[in-house]
Write a protein that holds these residues in place. Structure first.
Motif, short mmCIF file in Angstrom:
data_model
loop_
_atom_site.label_atom_id
_atom_site.label_comp_id
_atom_site.label_asym_id
_atom_site.label_seq_id
_atom_site.Cartn_x
_atom_site.Cartn_y
_atom_site.Cartn_z
N LYS A 263 0.86 -1.09 0.03
CA LYS A 263 -0.01 -0.04 -0.03
C LYS A 263 1.00 1.22 -0.02
O LYS A 263 2.02 1.21 0.57
N GLY A 264 0.58 2.41 -0.80
CA GLY A 264 1.20 3.34 -0.77
C GLY A 264 1.26 4.36 0.61
O GLY A 264 0.40 4.24 1.17
N LEU A 265 2.59 4.83 0.67
CA LEU A 265 2.82 5.44 2.19
C LEU A 265 2.48 6.90 1.76
O LEU A 265 2.21 7.59 3.02
N VAL A 266 2.25 7.58 0.78
CA VAL A 266 1.81 8.88 0.49
C VAL A 266 0.27 9.18 -0.04
O VAL A 266 -0.19 9.89 0.66
N TYR A 267 -0.11 8.20 -0.68
CA TYR A 267 -1.36 8.55 -1.45
C TYR A 267 -2.17 7.28 -1.30
O TYR A 267 -1.80 6.14 -1.56
N LYS A 268 -3.41 7.46 -0.90
CA LYS A 268 -4.53 6.25 -0.68
C LYS A 268 -4.78 5.71 -1.99
O LYS A 268 -5.23 4.55 -2.33
N SER A 269 -4.93 6.68 -2.98
CA SER A 269 -5.54 6.47 -4.29
C SER A 269 -5.28 7.57 -5.26
O SER A 269 -4.87 8.33 -4.78
N SER A 270 -5.92 7.45 -6.34
CA SER A 270 -5.36 8.38 -7.45
C SER A 270 -6.36 9.69 -7.20
O SER A 270 -5.81 10.71 -7.31
N ILE A 271 -7.40 9.47 -6.39
CA ILE A 271 -8.28 10.65 -6.09
C ILE A 271 -7.83 11.46 -4.98
O ILE A 271 -7.46 12.57 -5.10
N ASP A 272 -7.08 10.58 -4.04
CA ASP A 272 -6.53 11.15 -3.07
C ASP A 272 -5.18 12.00 -3.42
O ASP A 272 -4.90 13.10 -2.78
N CYS A 273 -4.52 11.52 -4.43
CA CYS A 273 -3.18 12.13 -4.85
C CYS A 273 -3.78 13.61 -5.88
O CYS A 273 -3.07 14.42 -5.43
N LEU A 274 -4.82 13.42 -6.37
CA LEU A 274 -5.16 14.41 -7.04
C LEU A 274 -5.51 15.76 -6.16
O LEU A 274 -5.20 16.87 -6.15
N ILE A 275 -6.41 15.26 -4.89
CA ILE A 275 -6.79 16.08 -3.99
C ILE A 275 -5.61 16.84 -3.22
O ILE A 275 -5.43 18.00 -2.92
N LYS A 276 -4.53 16.00 -2.97
CA LYS A 276 -3.50 16.55 -2.22
C LYS A 276 -2.74 17.58 -3.10
O LYS A 276 -2.10 18.42 -2.59
N THR A 277 -2.44 16.93 -4.32
CA THR A 277 -1.74 17.77 -5.28
C THR A 277 -2.50 19.31 -5.34
O THR A 277 -1.68 20.43 -5.30
N VAL A 278 -3.80 19.22 -5.70
CA VAL A 278 -4.31 20.82 -5.73
C VAL A 278 -4.18 21.47 -4.39
O VAL A 278 -4.12 22.76 -4.49
N GLU A 279 -4.48 20.85 -3.34
CA GLU A 279 -4.35 21.70 -2.03
C GLU A 279 -3.11 22.36 -1.84
O GLU A 279 -3.03 22.99 -1.17
N ASN A 280 -2.09 21.25 -1.81
CA ASN A 280 -0.59 21.82 -1.62
C ASN A 280 -0.16 22.67 -2.75
O ASN A 280 0.71 23.48 -2.49
N GLU A 281 -0.46 22.27 -4.14
CA GLU A 281 0.37 22.89 -5.13
C GLU A 281 -0.50 23.70 -6.06
O GLU A 281 0.16 24.41 -6.88
N GLY A 282 -2.01 23.86 -5.87
CA GLY A 282 -2.90 24.49 -6.61
C GLY A 282 -3.14 23.59 -7.93
O GLY A 282 -2.49 22.57 -8.15
N VAL A 283 -4.08 24.16 -8.75
CA VAL A 283 -4.47 23.56 -9.81
C VAL A 283 -3.19 23.23 -11.08
O VAL A 283 -3.20 22.38 -11.59
N LEU A 284 -2.49 24.58 -10.95
CA LEU A 284 -1.33 24.43 -12.03
C LEU A 284 -0.20 23.12 -11.63
O LEU A 284 0.53 22.77 -12.44
N GLY A 285 -0.49 22.61 -10.25
CA GLY A 285 0.56 21.51 -10.02
C GLY A 285 0.12 20.32 -10.72
O GLY A 285 1.05 19.39 -11.02
N LEU A 286 -1.16 20.27 -11.25
CA LEU A 286 -1.54 18.96 -12.03
C LEU A 286 -1.01 19.29 -13.64
O LEU A 286 -1.02 18.45 -14.56
N TYR A 287 -0.26 20.51 -13.67
CA TYR A 287 0.28 20.43 -15.18
C TYR A 287 1.79 20.83 -14.97
O TYR A 287 2.48 21.15 -15.88
N LYS A 288 2.34 20.22 -14.07
CA LYS A 288 3.83 20.05 -14.04
C LYS A 288 4.45 19.26 -15.13
O LYS A 288 3.88 18.01 -15.27
N GLY A 289 5.34 19.68 -15.88
CA GLY A 289 5.88 18.77 -16.80
C GLY A 289 5.03 19.06 -18.18
O GLY A 289 5.15 18.12 -19.02
N PHE A 290 4.01 19.84 -18.16
CA PHE A 290 3.10 20.21 -19.32
C PHE A 290 4.17 20.56 -20.77
O PHE A 290 3.97 19.81 -21.84
N LEU A 291 5.16 21.34 -20.48
CA LEU A 291 5.94 21.83 -21.79
C LEU A 291 6.56 20.58 -22.30
O LEU A 291 6.29 20.31 -23.52
#
Length: 320
Positions: A263-291
């Motif tokens: 089991k993952g030590l940081v994220y419980k699921s993909s939804i949990d990862c999505l929520i934590k990323t947005v909470e901690n880094e903002g919506v633009l955190g989901l576009y890291k590496g976009f370029l």
């Protein structure tokens, strides 16, 4: 006088057969992967940078933030130029499964299930469903190779940070994953991976197919290289926009350490990862590496579709 035999049922050209289409897809994808792989590695490193959820667990040490160019140059300088291709073996293995399945599945869904019109017309909404379905099926089958690729891609960074290596090569990574979590662990991160693939192929397959048909029916261009370039350019952009958020989630879920139960030590699921990323880094955190995703997808899509169409044409197959 020689009489021609009566016409029988039409036979499909061998180049249009399931296995020939499958193999052509794999070859074209391998060519594209070799050409653009350094951008994929750079993109993966960028997506891990600034991962605050992992840092809060004391298991992340990504170092100072660097952009795309500095990250790529840093890999070459600190780890060696050839490390830009670290993980290429599982990447090629992945395409042996993924690329073949996605193309033949899309073609079968388009031609035999959804029913493309004889004149080539195929509604965009049908194409979108076929593209997303084909991508999801292909990625689920290829998910273990993607997991191994992500872990190998991060090894160079771990060693620079003074951390012990987790994996040494493809076979070692495969055995380690099995030993730690069993067969089920090979599909860690498969849900965001499948979600990403569905979105990417909705963008890539649907856009390429629709754009190509639009160009052929609304311009004087023929089914040639220039048409393929225009269609693949559109496909790469749409695929990058739609797939990057799911790609960030997939990379982080796959890269996280696991406990003895897998089991993952940081994220419980993909939804949990999505929520934590947005909470901690903002919506633009989901576009890291976009370029690099976009810069990679554009030449990848171009190289793949040009190779794919050219090989099919050489073998005598019909256009995609």
């Amino acid at each position: 006088m020689v009489h021609s035999p009566p016409p029988g049922p039409s036979t499909k050209h061998y180049a249009d057969s399931f296995w020939c289409t499958y193999m052509v897809s794999v070859v074209a994808a391998s060519i594209a992967e070799l050409f653009t792989y350094p951008l994929d590695l750079t993109k993966t490193r960028l997506q891990i940078q600034g991962e605050k959820a992992a840092a809060s667990h004391g298991i992340s040490g990504s170092g100072p933030y660097r952009g795309m160019i500095k990250t790529a140059l840093g890999i070459a300088k600190e780890e060696g130029t050839l490390k830009l291709w670290q993980g290429i073996t599982p990447a090629i293995y992945r395409h042996v499964v993924y690329s073949g399945i996605r193309i033949v599945t899309y073609e079968r869904l388009r031609d035999d299930v959804a029913g493309k019109d004889p004149d080539g017309y195929f509604p965009v909404w049908k194409s979108a469903i076929c593209g997303a379905t084909a991508g999801a099926i292909a990625q689920f089958a290829a998910s273990p190779t993607d997991l191994i690729k992500v872990q190998i891609q991060m090894e160079g960074k771990r060693r620079l940070l003074g951390k012990p290596p987790r994996v040494l090569n493809f076979n070692h990574a495969f055995r380690q994953i099995l030993a730690q979590g069993g067969v089920k662990a090979l599909w860690k991160g498969s849900i965001p991976n499948v979600q990403r693939a569905a979105l990417v192929n909705l963008g890539d397959l649907t856009t390429y197919d629709s754009a190509k048909r639009f160009i052929l029916t609304h311009s004087t261009l023929t089914d040639n290289h220039f048409t393929h370039i225009l269609a693949s350019g559109c496909a790469g952009l749409v695929a990058a926009v739609m797939g990057t958020p799911a790609d960030v989630v997939k990379t982080r879920v796959m890269n996280q350490p696991t406990d003895a139960m897998g089991k993952g030590l940081v994220y419980k699921s993909s939804i949990d990862c999505l929520i934590k990323t947005v909470e901690n880094e903002g919506v633009l955190g989901l576009y890291k590496g976009f370029l690099p995703v976009w810069i990679r997808m554009a030449p990848w899509s171009l190289t793949f579709w040009l190779s794919f169409e050219q090989i099919r044409s050489f073998l005598g197959a019909s256009g995609f």
